[in-house]
Design a protein around this motif. Sequence first.
Motif, mmCIF file in Angstrom:
data_model
loop_
_atom_site.group_PDB
_atom_site.id
_atom_site.type_symbol
_atom_site.label_atom_id
_atom_site.label_comp_id
_atom_site.label_asym_id
_atom_site.label_seq_id
_atom_site.Cartn_x
_atom_site.Cartn_y
_atom_site.Cartn_z
ATOM 1 N N SER A 28 -56.778 -89.287 -3.210
ATOM 2 C CA SER A 28 -55.517 -89.978 -2.975
ATOM 3 C C SER A 28 -54.426 -89.312 -3.792
ATOM 4 O O SER A 28 -54.671 -88.385 -4.562
ATOM 5 C CB SER A 28 -55.634 -91.453 -3.337
ATOM 6 O OG SER A 28 -54.463 -92.161 -2.973
ATOM 7 N N LYS A 50 -62.487 -95.593 0.679
ATOM 8 C CA LYS A 50 -61.928 -96.765 1.349
ATOM 9 C C LYS A 50 -60.449 -96.881 0.991
ATOM 10 O O LYS A 50 -60.018 -96.400 -0.072
ATOM 11 C CB LYS A 50 -62.666 -98.032 0.917
ATOM 12 C CG LYS A 50 -62.474 -98.376 -0.553
ATOM 13 C CD LYS A 50 -63.217 -99.657 -0.916
ATOM 14 C CE LYS A 50 -62.964 -100.009 -2.386
ATOM 15 N NZ LYS A 50 -63.697 -101.227 -2.791
ATOM 16 N N SER A 62 -48.512 -102.360 -6.437
ATOM 17 C CA SER A 62 -48.830 -101.031 -5.898
ATOM 18 C C SER A 62 -47.664 -100.061 -6.012
ATOM 19 O O SER A 62 -47.799 -98.879 -5.689
ATOM 20 C CB SER A 62 -49.249 -101.151 -4.426
ATOM 21 O OG SER A 62 -48.220 -101.753 -3.667
ATOM 22 N N GLU A 81 -62.532 -101.875 -12.173
ATOM 23 C CA GLU A 81 -63.213 -102.262 -10.935
ATOM 24 C C GLU A 81 -63.941 -101.087 -10.303
ATOM 25 O O GLU A 81 -65.047 -101.243 -9.766
ATOM 26 C CB GLU A 81 -62.215 -102.853 -9.938
ATOM 27 C CG GLU A 81 -61.733 -104.242 -10.308
ATOM 28 C CD GLU A 81 -60.949 -104.909 -9.192
ATOM 29 O OE1 GLU A 81 -60.823 -104.291 -8.102
ATOM 30 O OE2 GLU A 81 -60.459 -106.031 -9.407
ATOM 31 N N GLU A 82 -63.332 -99.906 -10.372
ATOM 32 C CA GLU A 82 -63.967 -98.717 -9.792
ATOM 33 C C GLU A 82 -65.151 -98.253 -10.629
ATOM 34 O O GLU A 82 -66.068 -97.625 -10.133
ATOM 35 C CB GLU A 82 -62.943 -97.571 -9.686
ATOM 36 C CG GLU A 82 -61.716 -97.897 -8.854
ATOM 37 C CD GLU A 82 -62.028 -98.184 -7.396
ATOM 38 O OE1 GLU A 82 -63.157 -97.913 -6.958
ATOM 39 O OE2 GLU A 82 -61.129 -98.677 -6.688
ATOM 40 N N ARG A 113 -57.103 -98.151 -0.561
ATOM 41 C CA ARG A 113 -56.792 -98.913 -1.769
ATOM 42 C C ARG A 113 -55.275 -99.052 -1.919
ATOM 43 O O ARG A 113 -54.540 -98.132 -1.584
ATOM 44 C CB ARG A 113 -57.356 -98.213 -3.012
ATOM 45 C CG ARG A 113 -58.882 -98.178 -3.092
ATOM 46 C CD ARG A 113 -59.334 -97.177 -4.137
ATOM 47 N NE ARG A 113 -60.751 -97.268 -4.445
ATOM 48 C CZ ARG A 113 -61.712 -96.674 -3.716
ATOM 49 N NH1 ARG A 113 -61.382 -95.956 -2.651
ATOM 50 N NH2 ARG A 113 -62.985 -96.805 -4.057
ATOM 51 N N ARG A 114 -54.843 -100.179 -2.440
ATOM 52 C CA ARG A 114 -53.430 -100.358 -2.771
ATOM 53 C C ARG A 114 -53.147 -99.850 -4.182
ATOM 54 O O ARG A 114 -52.082 -99.316 -4.466
ATOM 55 C CB ARG A 114 -53.047 -101.836 -2.657
ATOM 56 C CG ARG A 114 -52.989 -102.351 -1.229
ATOM 57 C CD ARG A 114 -52.659 -103.841 -1.209
ATOM 58 N NE ARG A 114 -51.399 -104.128 -1.885
ATOM 59 C CZ ARG A 114 -50.202 -104.011 -1.322
ATOM 60 N NH1 ARG A 114 -50.104 -103.592 -0.065
ATOM 61 N NH2 ARG A 114 -49.111 -104.307 -1.990
ATOM 62 N N THR A 115 -54.122 -100.041 -5.067
ATOM 63 C CA THR A 115 -54.036 -99.575 -6.443
ATOM 64 C C THR A 115 -55.417 -99.090 -6.872
ATOM 65 O O THR A 115 -56.423 -99.356 -6.206
ATOM 66 C CB THR A 115 -53.587 -100.696 -7.404
ATOM 67 O OG1 THR A 115 -54.501 -101.798 -7.279
ATOM 68 C CG2 THR A 115 -52.173 -101.161 -7.077
ATOM 69 N N TYR A 116 -55.452 -98.381 -7.994
ATOM 70 C CA TYR A 116 -56.705 -97.888 -8.555
ATOM 71 C C TYR A 116 -56.911 -98.610 -9.876
ATOM 72 O O TYR A 116 -56.234 -98.323 -10.872
ATOM 73 C CB TYR A 116 -56.608 -96.376 -8.762
ATOM 74 C CG TYR A 116 -57.898 -95.680 -9.118
ATOM 75 C CD1 TYR A 116 -58.459 -94.749 -8.253
ATOM 76 C CD2 TYR A 116 -58.542 -95.914 -10.337
ATOM 77 C CE1 TYR A 116 -59.629 -94.076 -8.587
ATOM 78 C CE2 TYR A 116 -59.701 -95.255 -10.676
ATOM 79 C CZ TYR A 116 -60.246 -94.330 -9.796
ATOM 80 O OH TYR A 116 -61.409 -93.672 -10.133
ATOM 81 N N TYR A 163 -63.445 -90.117 -3.126
ATOM 82 C CA TYR A 163 -62.130 -90.717 -2.912
ATOM 83 C C TYR A 163 -61.047 -89.727 -3.305
ATOM 84 O O TYR A 163 -61.046 -89.186 -4.414
ATOM 85 C CB TYR A 163 -61.991 -91.995 -3.745
ATOM 86 C CG TYR A 163 -60.637 -92.660 -3.621
ATOM 87 C CD1 TYR A 163 -60.178 -93.143 -2.405
ATOM 88 C CD2 TYR A 163 -59.808 -92.798 -4.736
ATOM 89 C CE1 TYR A 163 -58.937 -93.749 -2.293
ATOM 90 C CE2 TYR A 163 -58.567 -93.421 -4.642
ATOM 91 C CZ TYR A 163 -58.135 -93.884 -3.415
ATOM 92 O OH TYR A 163 -56.906 -94.481 -3.297
#
Length: 246
Positions: free
Chosen positions: A57, A86, A21, A95-96, A88-91, A55
Amino acid sequence: MDTDIKKYKIPFVPTDALYPSEDGKPMAASDRHRNQLFWTLAALKAYFSHDPSIYISGDILMYYLQGVPSKSISPDVLVTFDIGMKPRRTYLVWEEGKVPDFVMEFSSESTYRNDLTDKMDIYASLGIKNYFLYDAENAYLSSQLMGYELVDGNYVAISPDENGGIHASSLGLDFRIRNKEIAIFDPVANDWVRTREEAEAIRAEAEAIRADTAETRAAQEATRAETAEAENAQLREQLARLQART
């Protein structure tokens, strides 16, 4: 699963180890730069707070090629629709299921060259619709605020409107310079986008004004009532004197 790993001695590397991260690079920025970056994130979060699917960030590591941890980038601001707000530690793009719809970089002396070259190329290759840049110090970019729209795989500069605003079509918002700082305008509501704290302060001020107005009206009504009562008492006294003479 744990039993199988131990039995066959299958190496297991946690996802966080593959895709950390943090990249170990310090964020070199002035207070002005940092404050306006935090303001922008707070304003966008407040504006889109009605929709939990959005989202928002900033300064989060985004990995865009599975299995190749070196393929990462960290936008100062990103907005992605339909993936959920939600923590998240990383993007992880795979997965997204999609890349951000909007990214923005707050350029500094150490980053502006990369923002205008390598980062721009990566964002374009990923298919991110809008790429914006802002120079808090107004010292490094050719224009303090710059915006781009992806057209046929390449970024095309967005021309400012008559108010100097640059429209981000992915967000439906205009970015402007106001009092020498970044500002965001909602062209539909015809109003400025504000952080929660700013909106609450405005509401509190309006309520205080209403309270003062109500108090003033009450005081005026009380004064009028006292004046009317005094006039009535004077009339009664005059009437009593007339009656006494007769």
